[in-house]
Scaffold this motif. Structure first.
Motif, mmCIF file in Angstrom:
data_model
loop_
_atom_site.group_PDB
_atom_site.id
_atom_site.type_symbol
_atom_site.label_atom_id
_atom_site.label_comp_id
_atom_site.label_asym_id
_atom_site.label_seq_id
_atom_site.Cartn_x
_atom_site.Cartn_y
_atom_site.Cartn_z
ATOM 1 N N ALA A 136 46.069 43.124 32.567
ATOM 2 C CA ALA A 136 46.664 43.187 33.895
ATOM 3 C C ALA A 136 45.589 42.938 34.937
ATOM 4 O O ALA A 136 44.642 43.705 35.060
ATOM 5 C CB ALA A 136 47.320 44.548 34.105
ATOM 6 N N ASP A 137 45.730 41.822 35.671
ATOM 7 C CA ASP A 137 44.740 41.470 36.698
ATOM 8 C C ASP A 137 45.274 41.888 38.065
ATOM 9 O O ASP A 137 46.130 41.220 38.631
ATOM 10 C CB ASP A 137 44.473 39.964 36.642
ATOM 11 N N GLU A 138 44.750 42.998 38.575
ATOM 12 C CA GLU A 138 45.211 43.562 39.848
ATOM 13 C C GLU A 138 46.732 43.679 39.899
ATOM 14 O O GLU A 138 47.368 43.139 40.810
ATOM 15 C CB GLU A 138 44.708 42.714 41.016
ATOM 16 N N PRO A 139 47.325 44.385 38.963
ATOM 17 C CA PRO A 139 48.796 44.440 38.906
ATOM 18 C C PRO A 139 49.401 45.104 40.137
ATOM 19 O O PRO A 139 50.560 44.848 40.461
ATOM 20 C CB PRO A 139 49.077 45.268 37.649
ATOM 21 N N LYS A 168 35.505 39.419 37.231
ATOM 22 C CA LYS A 168 36.500 40.239 36.524
ATOM 23 C C LYS A 168 37.607 39.381 35.916
ATOM 24 O O LYS A 168 37.928 39.508 34.730
ATOM 25 C CB LYS A 168 37.115 41.269 37.493
ATOM 26 N N SER A 169 38.157 38.510 36.746
ATOM 27 C CA SER A 169 39.244 37.654 36.234
ATOM 28 C C SER A 169 38.723 36.739 35.135
ATOM 29 O O SER A 169 39.389 36.522 34.117
ATOM 30 C CB SER A 169 39.837 36.818 37.356
ATOM 31 N N SER A 170 37.537 36.201 35.329
ATOM 32 C CA SER A 170 36.957 35.321 34.312
ATOM 33 C C SER A 170 36.874 36.045 32.982
ATOM 34 O O SER A 170 37.180 35.481 31.926
ATOM 35 C CB SER A 170 35.567 34.865 34.748
HETATM 36 MG MG LIG Z 1 40.253 38.039 40.138
#
Ligand SMILES: [Mg+2]
Ligand SMILES: Nc1ncnc2c1ncn2[C@@H]1O[C@H](COP(=O)(O)OP(=O)(O)OP(=O)(O)O)[C@@H](O)[C@H]1O
Lengths: 412, 297
Positions: free
Chosen positions: B168-171, B47-49
């Protein structure tokens, strides 16, 4: 761009303040470098001015002969090179030279200056180690145009009476009074009576081997008898006869000494203002030599800054990642760290200037030296320290700029 | 609606030689302007990638990415930085505020890189802080802010430049339920005013703010579903478990049964209130990864 420069500089100052001890330690190298460069240059400048002052009062027709070859001249007699070191530790002028010059038809007055080794003690046995004993003849006050304010200088006829004429500082240090006329002092076990005290000599630390305010003058004949030898002469002062020019007597002296010294140019003949040229040149050489050494500590300071900037870049890896994610370009990151290095270095430079000024003030109070700071020196110091920061901040700043944004963001 | 983000067969492979990890595998994805996309999936699923590539912080190893009308692979790093500055706002799980700057200075940072004057910058930053309800915290340093407040400052920083895309990455990953709600309401409001939003979350409840939910697994998007605002799709609650089986899965029946069990474990239907700790996440990532490696090499 200027806006960013502004806020970068402000942020750099902030980071200096937030880490005071580290910033101070980083700056120490620069502070030492800048302050010592300024101190030496301003000392040199001060001495140069003092020499110039002294020269204005000195006798233009005076010819001086010194041991060692301290100047080189071009074919038409102009001084091209000065090497004061050549005179240190050599005593090539002899009593015979003095007598021979005195017999020159053009010579008016000839006065030898010679040092006699040995400690002078007062009647209580206390000594003043800084004092030098100078053996000379009765015409000295006249030829250097210096007054004896109390008592009088010895006359040749009284020279067997063991009279000493002392500089102002000797009176103060050895006898604790201004006018110790008639007091006794002992040199090499022989008693001398203080017969006179010189007016204060304008300080001229390098133009003569000794500071005459700290000298005890005895007659050359007395020196011969207490050392059972002819003390070597470091300097001869000559004035020409009334209708003769300084050039003529200088030429005649040179020719005579060359003949007596087997054609060896192991002495230096200087006329009138040339003594000032030599002194000024010597000060300049000494100053640039010491300033050069001091500049090396600037280099060390620069390396210190580079080191701390590397630590800084690593510690702030995450910050770099965040800034890049917000849209900072590599160039902007580069500038941020470069400006920070330059600011640290410049602040160090400014502190260095303050330290140097304090040092100068201290020297003025505690010594006769009159260090002089010009605004050019100060501007140069600030400029140089900023440049040192930029030079040594470049590699860490490049490292910061090249960091990968993702890896930087992951950095803990 | 216009497609603003267009990925074609994008892969991202980390490392060299034997030690490579395929974080993204042949992903094709189009996102239209104004969408609110929630991305779910177990730890290590990429996901982050994916967000990093879409956010121009990283480049695909293979494949093409078109943002707006520009082909990203053709852009130089300098242009990428400017595109991030002008068009994209990031919100991270760990806030990432700069500790030595006050809240308002943090918010004003993207504007500084644009070369805006100090007074203009602070004025604009001040109104961004007002939008997230933190006008009274302008001159606080990050360490004096609560987690929720810090995240709202971070959102203000992301939106100060009026970007068209918010990533937004896991905000809400480090926030309690109340702070999570406040943060989500702000994002919803941004969405309502026309921003495109991409958000990774492990909390199924938060998909109710999204118009589209992606489920990722092993570097692939295994499910992609449009949802209505305010609804939590059933698949989200089960952590995207209803994945379609493939031939490969059947061939490796024994192993795949094991893998299939993992996503359920890795991303359990969390309670809304449960704060996620980092340690737990790492432990999970390890179990999720090791069988995957075995399979690929
Ligand atoms: Mg991640
Ligand atoms: N810099 C890297 N070098 C090597 N492998 C990496 C790197 N970054 C990520 N990976 C690997 O890529 C895969 C996907 O990682 P990613 O961070 O995208 O997962 P994620 O879905 O965001 O997980 P989480 O929910 O835990 O944040 C993981 O297997 C991870 O180990």
């Amino acid at each position: 761009m200027t806006l960013l420069l502004n806020s970068n500089a402000r942020m750099a100052l902030q980071s200096i303040r937030s880490n005071k001890l580290r910033s101070l330690l980083t700056m120490v190298g620069i502070i030492i470098g800048v302050s010592s460069v300024i101190l030496t240059i301003s000392l040199g400048e001060g001495i140069r001015r003092q020499v110039a002052d002294t020269n204005q009062t000195s006798n233009d027709s005076l010819v001086t002969v010194r041991s060692g070859q301290i100047v080189k001249r071009s074919a038409d007699g102009v001084i091209t090179d000065v090497n004061y070191l050549a005179s240190l530790g050599v005593n090539t002028l002899t009593y015979q030279d003095y007598e021979a010059i005195g017999k020159l038809p053009n010579a008016g007055t000839v006065v030898p200056l010679s040092t006699v080794s040995g400690l002078a003690t007062n009647f209580e046995g206390e000594s003043y180690p800084e004092a030098t004993v100078v053996a000379t003849t009765a015409k000295l006050p006249e030829i250097i145009n210096q007054k004896v304010v109390y008592g009088g200088f010895f006359q040749d006829s009284t020279s067997s009476r063991r009279v000493a004429i002392i500089g102002k500082r000797v009176a103060e240090e050895l006898f604790n009074e201004n006018v110790p006329l008639g007091k006794l002092l002992t040199i090499r076990g022989h008693d001398f009576v203080v017969g006179g005290i010189f007016d204060e000599f304008k300080t001229n630390p390098l133009s003569a081997v000794t500071d005459f305010n700290k000298a005890i003058f005895i007659s050359y004949t007395t020196a011969q008898s207490i050392t059972s030898a002819n003390p070597p002469i470091f300097q001869l002062l000559i004035t020409p006869k009334d209708d003769v020019s300084a050039e003529q007597i200088a030429e005649a002296t040179t020719a005579l000494l060359l003949k007596n010294h087997g054609n060896q140019q192991d002495f230096t003949v200087l006329k009138g203002n040339e003594t000032a040229i030599v002194a000024r040149n010597t000060v300049a050489i000494a100053t640039s030599f010491v300033a050069g050494i001091a500049a090396i500590s600037l280099l060390v300071g620069g390396i210190g800054i580079m080191n701390i900037m590397f630590v800084n870049v690593t510690e702030r890896t995450r910050e770099i990642g965040v800034r890049k994610s917000l849209g900072a370009t590599n160039r902007q990151i580069y500038h941020q760290f470069l400006i920070e290095a330059a600011v640290i270095s410049t602040v160090g430079g400014i502190v260095g200037i303050i330290v140097a000024l304090a040092g100068n003030a201290l020297l003025r109070i505690t010594t006769d030296l009159q260090p002089a700071v010009t605004w050019q020196i100060v501007a140069l110091a600030v400029g140089v320290s900023a440049i040192v920061g930029i030079i040594f901040g470049t590699i860490p700043a490049v490292k910061a700029a090249r960091k990968d944004p993702i890896e930087s963001l992951r950095y803990e | 609606m216009a497609t603003v983000i267009d990925l074609k067969e994008v892969s991202r492979i980390y490392g060299f030689g034997n030690a490579t990890t395929v974080a993204l595998e042949d992903i094709s994805l189009g996102i239209e302007k104004g969408e609110f996309v929630a991305i779910m999936g177990p730890s290590g699923s990429g996901k982050s990638s994916l967000l990093h590539i879409i956010g121009l912080l990283d480049r695909p190893t293979h494949g093409t990415y078109t943002l707006g009308s520009r082909l990203v692979s053709k852009l130089r790093p300098n242009r990428l930085a400017k595109a991030r500055r002008d068009h994209i706002g990031f919100v991270f799980q760990s806030f990432n505020l700069l500790p030595r700057l006050t809240a308002i200075e943090n918010v004003a940072l993207p504007l500084a890189y644009k070369g805006m004057t100090q007074t203009k910058r602070l004025k604009q930053a001040s109104s961004a802080l007002e939008r997230v309800g933190l006008s009274d915290r302008e001159y606080f340093y990050p360490k004096a802010l609560s987690g929720g407040q810090a995240q709202r400052v971070a959102i203000a920083r992301a939106l100060v430049n009026s970007p068209s895309l918010i990533i937004a990455d896991e905000p809400t990953g480090n926030l309690d339920s109340l702070s999570s709600r406040i943060v989500m309401e702000i994002l919803a409001e941004l969405h309502a005013t026309g921003s495109t939003i991409l958000m990774v979350t492990h909390n199924p409840e938060l998909t109710r703010y999204a118009t589209r939910v992606l489920y990722m697994h092993d570097g692939c998007i295994i499910y992609d579903e449009k949802t209505k605002l305010g609804e939590v799709p059933a698949r989200a609650r089960s952590g995207g478990e209803e994945r379609p089986s493939s031939d490969e899965d059947e061939q490796l029946a024994g192993v795949s049964a094991f893998i299939n069990a993992i996503p359920a474990k890795a991303a359990p239907p969390r309670k809304v209130l449960q704060p996620k700790t980092k340690k737990r996440k790492r432990a999970v990532r390890k179990t999720a990864k090791s069988p995957k490696r075995k399979l690929r090499t």
